[in-house]
Scaffold this motif. Sequence first.
Motif, PDB file in Angstrom:
ATOM      1  N   SER A   1      -7.419 -11.096 -25.314  1.00 15.98           N
ATOM      2  CA  SER A   1      -7.241 -10.170 -24.266  1.00 15.98           C
ATOM      3  C   SER A   1      -7.841 -10.570 -22.890  1.00 15.98           C
ATOM      4  N   SER A   2      -7.075 -10.161 -21.755  1.00 17.62           N
ATOM      5  CA  SER A   2      -7.460 -10.868 -20.444  1.00 17.62           C
ATOM      6  C   SER A   2      -7.441  -9.507 -19.435  1.00 17.62           C
ATOM      7  N   ASN A   3      -8.246  -9.295 -18.357  1.00 18.60           N
ATOM      8  CA  ASN A   3      -8.157  -8.307 -17.520  1.00 18.60           C
ATOM      9  C   ASN A   3      -7.578  -8.618 -16.119  1.00 18.60           C
ATOM     10  N   ARG A   4      -6.735  -7.833 -15.521  1.00 20.92           N
ATOM     11  CA  ARG A   4      -6.331  -8.032 -14.176  1.00 20.92           C
ATOM     12  C   ARG A   4      -6.578  -6.825 -13.256  1.00 20.92           C
ATOM     13  N   THR A   5      -6.780  -7.101 -12.078  1.00 20.58           N
ATOM     14  CA  THR A   5      -6.842  -5.940 -11.104  1.00 20.58           C
ATOM     15  C   THR A   5      -5.378  -5.860 -10.234  1.00 20.58           C
ATOM     16  N   GLU A   6      -5.046  -4.474 -10.509  1.00 18.47           N
ATOM     17  CA  GLU A   6      -3.948  -4.240  -9.819  1.00 18.47           C
ATOM     18  C   GLU A   6      -3.886  -3.115  -8.827  1.00 18.47           C
ATOM     19  N   THR A   7      -3.620  -3.407  -7.664  1.00 20.77           N
ATOM     20  CA  THR A   7      -3.780  -2.144  -6.534  1.00 20.77           C
ATOM     21  C   THR A   7      -2.637  -1.311  -6.368  1.00 20.77           C
ATOM     22  N   VAL A   8      -3.003   0.051  -6.688  1.00 14.72           N
ATOM     23  CA  VAL A   8      -1.683   0.994  -6.627  1.00 14.72           C
ATOM     24  C   VAL A   8      -1.726   1.631  -5.192  1.00 14.72           C
ATOM     25  N   ASN A   9      -0.787   1.569  -4.566  1.00 17.25           N
ATOM     26  CA  ASN A   9      -0.416   2.036  -3.186  1.00 17.25           C
ATOM     27  C   ASN A   9       0.492   3.289  -3.593  1.00 17.25           C
ATOM     28  N   GLU A  10      -0.323   4.503  -2.966  1.00 18.95           N
ATOM     29  CA  GLU A  10       0.356   5.744  -2.971  1.00 18.95           C
ATOM     30  C   GLU A  10       0.193   6.242  -1.747  1.00 18.95           C
ATOM     31  N   THR A  11       0.778   7.615  -1.708  1.00 18.72           N
ATOM     32  CA  THR A  11       0.564   8.501  -0.279  1.00 18.72           C
ATOM     33  C   THR A  11       0.065   9.990  -0.842  1.00 18.72           C
TER      34      THR A  11
END
Length: 292
Positions: A255-265
């Motif tokens: 397993s590996s972790n990643r950070t994803e930025t969620v852009n929403e309004t």
Amino acid sequence: MAQTLIGLFNTFEDAQSAADRLTQEGIPRTDVNVHANDDALQANDGMLSAADNEGTRTVVGDHAAGDVHEHSTGGITGFFKRLFGDDEAPEEVGHYHESLRRGHALLSVDVHDETRVDAVRAALNSAGAIDIDERVAQWKSSGYNGYDSTVPAYTADEIAADRQAFPVVKEDLAVGKREISTGGVRVYSRLTETPVSESVDLREEHATIERRPVDRPATAADLKEGFVEVRETAEQPVVAKTARVVEEVIVGKESSNRTETVNETVRSTDVEVERVAGQEGALRPDVAVKKP
């Protein structure tokens, strides 16, 4: 030493509900007082019955007219004088007077056990007590400059109009996680056959016969019978196979972790309060003007 806590509520009914909650938490009814103007009671579907008002004293504001369920000496002014003495009352007292003038209800609780002060305060907040500072800020945005005892109390119609609400909506962004299938690997073990060739040297032995002419006298040994046997040999290839493990395939997961930025309004509504100017020289008919 008893402490008095004050809670401000939008309606008399809300204050009565808060009083009921305090009673359920063990506060004696005699230590709970609800203060409101008659017009505020009428704005809440008329006067309450004796059963609804049992154990709670209702005090008419200083400028309201009409009968009340029970009067306390000096009205709301007397209540604050008993609370703060004859010295100059703090500014908040005027704000509480103004809240009663505008049709709100005031609930006061005498707490004799200091260890219960926080619990009573929490019960008032849970019952919907209003932050007086926030309410005063709203009034000031509409021209309120402080309590004026000469201004009449709100009528039932004015109270109903003042209760018109504009919802302030704010969306919150909630980011969660869900697991999806992104594929995988399937490992098979099959037996395969591959032709191979090897060269080997083989040895053979063959008997040889050679005749050569001789001219000599014969001896007794030459006249004896006998024989000689010569055997012929040949080598043949012998095939033997041995199996050896030359590699292992380990099947597992990492397993590996990643950070994803969620852009929403997200949306929200803002309520703007605009001061509307009146006609120049116009006076309210219910406000008296002193002549010099």
